[in-house]
Design a protein around this motif. Structure first.
Motif, short mmCIF file in Angstrom:
data_model
loop_
_atom_site.label_atom_id
_atom_site.label_comp_id
_atom_site.label_asym_id
_atom_site.label_seq_id
_atom_site.Cartn_x
_atom_site.Cartn_y
_atom_site.Cartn_z
N PHE A 10 -5.04 62.55 35.74
CA PHE A 10 -5.65 63.89 35.64
C PHE A 10 -5.54 64.40 34.20
CE2 PHE A 10 -5.95 68.51 36.52
CZ PHE A 10 -7.07 68.50 37.35
N ALA A 11 -4.40 64.08 33.55
CA ALA A 11 -4.23 64.50 32.15
C ALA A 11 -4.94 63.54 31.20
CB ALA A 11 -2.75 64.59 31.80
N THR A 12 -4.74 62.23 31.42
CA THR A 12 -5.31 61.27 30.46
C THR A 12 -6.83 61.23 30.51
OG1 THR A 12 -4.95 59.51 32.06
CG2 THR A 12 -3.26 59.78 30.36
N ALA A 13 -7.41 61.47 31.67
CA ALA A 13 -8.88 61.40 31.79
C ALA A 13 -9.54 62.69 31.32
CB ALA A 13 -9.27 61.11 33.23
N GLY A 14 -8.73 63.70 31.00
CA GLY A 14 -9.33 64.92 30.45
C GLY A 14 -9.69 65.98 31.48
N CYS A 15 -9.26 65.80 32.74
CA CYS A 15 -9.57 66.81 33.76
C CYS A 15 -8.92 68.14 33.40
CB CYS A 15 -9.04 66.38 35.13
SG CYS A 15 -9.42 64.67 35.57
N THR A 16 -7.75 68.03 32.77
CA THR A 16 -7.00 69.25 32.43
C THR A 16 -7.77 70.14 31.46
OG1 THR A 16 -5.89 67.91 30.78
CG2 THR A 16 -4.68 68.31 32.81
N GLY A 17 -8.64 69.52 30.65
CA GLY A 17 -9.43 70.28 29.67
C GLY A 17 -10.23 71.39 30.34
#
Ligand code: HEC
Ligand code: HEC
Length: 302
Positions: free
Chosen positions: A223-230
């Motif tokens: 979730f963090a590495t794929a950029g969902c958090t953005g």
């Protein structure tokens, strides 16, 4: 008719209409002119041995009625836009008539909307008549997407809960209705099926739904590495500036099943709320905002 580059079709229509009317007149006249002989002829048709058909001329009053319709249609053709691109002596047009009716209706409702405009949203939502007006507007313009009761459906947000994609403050709702919104969740197919499945399990776990714990841990990382958090935030609680939904609140725009979430992540979603400012004007947006706010306070709606 004005769209044609040459006058051919214009004259084609004019001639067709005028010749048609003229032909009716000539037909009438030729029937009328038949001499009424003293001896009554029969057409020569005989049925059932003795049943004969007389060939009497039509009664005069009846003929005159037809002549009147022919004259009426000729006058009509010159008064109204009937002949090709000819506008008619009265200058009538369907768009002109509509504009006049709309202007008249606006004139009648103007004082009412001016009164509503001065009321704040809370007072307006509590005002029985004002709320009824909002409801009528809602049922005319919004129901087809958000449902008669405002509870929405797949892809169309529920307006009666207190979960907002774009924010539930009055000014945020005014902005949503006035200028519309575009919700863009990009496609993440490049992550691969396995990682997407991990992510879907993680997203489900956020709302307390059954999920595979190994996949949840991996999904949490992805979730963090794929950029969902953005967009959805580190805590996955969403971001109203982007219309990114809160993924932890058990409220779903598209659905909570693993398959639906996988579809959302893989293909992305592109969703649009139309803009209404131009069409309805600020006064009606004001009344609609109060109505939308009142939906959230209805008993049992949260
Ligand atoms: C053609 C369908 C359609 C119509 C008609 C429509 N909406 Fe929407 N509306 C949407 C969609 C789709 C969204 C969600 C956009 C997104 O996913 O970001 C939305 C979002 C909203 C939101 C924001 C919800 C949130 O959670 O932040 C509000 C408020 C809203 N609409 C009110 C209205 C009102 C009031 C009307 C009538 C004037 C209306 N809508 C008419 C499709 C429609
Ligand atoms: C560019 C911003 C952006 C990024 C990056 C993004 N999302 Fe989204 N996401 C959105 C928006 C906006 C929506 C709402 C789409 C709509 O309104 O139709 C959404 C919707 C969703 C939904 C549907 C929620 C529901 O209620 O049905 C899920 C699930 C989701 N995103 C998960 C993810 C995951 C997992 C990732 C990372 C792989 C991700 N998103 C990355 C913006 C983003």
């Amino acid at each position: 008719m004005n769209d044609f580059v040459n006058q051919f079709w214009n004259w084609y229509v004019i001639l067709l209409v005028l010749l048609g009317i003229l032909a009716c007149g000539v037909l009438l006249w030729s029937q009328d002119a038949a001499p009424a002989s003293s001896k009554v002829d029969t057409t020569g048709h005989v049925w059932d041995e003795t049943l004969e058909e007389y060939n009497n001329p039509l009664p005069k009053w009846w003929m005159w009625l037809f002549y009147v319709t022919v004259i009426f249609s000729l006058i009509y053709c010159f008064l109204y836009p009937t002949l090709g691109s000819y506008q008619g002596l009265l200058g009538w047009s369907s768009t002109g008539q509509l504009a006049k009716e709309v202007a008249k209706a606006d004139e009648q409702t103007k004082p009412l909307y001016e009164k509503y405009r001065k009321m704040d949203f809370k007072a307006l939502a509590a005002d029985k008549e004002g709320n009824e007006t909002g409801k009528r507007l809602y049922l005319t313009y919004c129901m087809q997407c958000h449902g008669a009761d405002g509870r929405g459906s797949k892809g169309f947000p529920n307006l009666t809960d207190n979960d907002w994609l774009w924010g539930g403050q009055p000014e945020q709702i005014v902005e949503t209705i006035s200028n519309g919104r575009v919700g863009m969740m990009p496609s993440h197919a490049h992550l691969g099926a396995e990682t997407i499945k991990d992510l879907a399990n993680y997203v489900r776990s956020l709302s307390g739904l059954p999920a595979d714990s190994v996949r949840v841990a991996k999904g949490h990382e992805a979730f963090a590495t794929a950029g969902c958090t953005g967009c959805h935030g580190v805590d996955a609680k969403g971001n109203q500036a982007l219309g990114a939904p809160n993924l932890t609140d058990k409220i779903w725009l598209y659905g909570s099943s693993e398959a639906t979430i996988i579809e959302t992540i893989t293909k992305g979603r592109n969703n649009q709320m139309p803009a209404w400012k131009e069409f309805l004007g600020d006064d009606k947006v004001h009344v609609l905002t109060a109505y939308v706010l009142s939906l959230g306070t209805a008993p049992g709606s949260n």
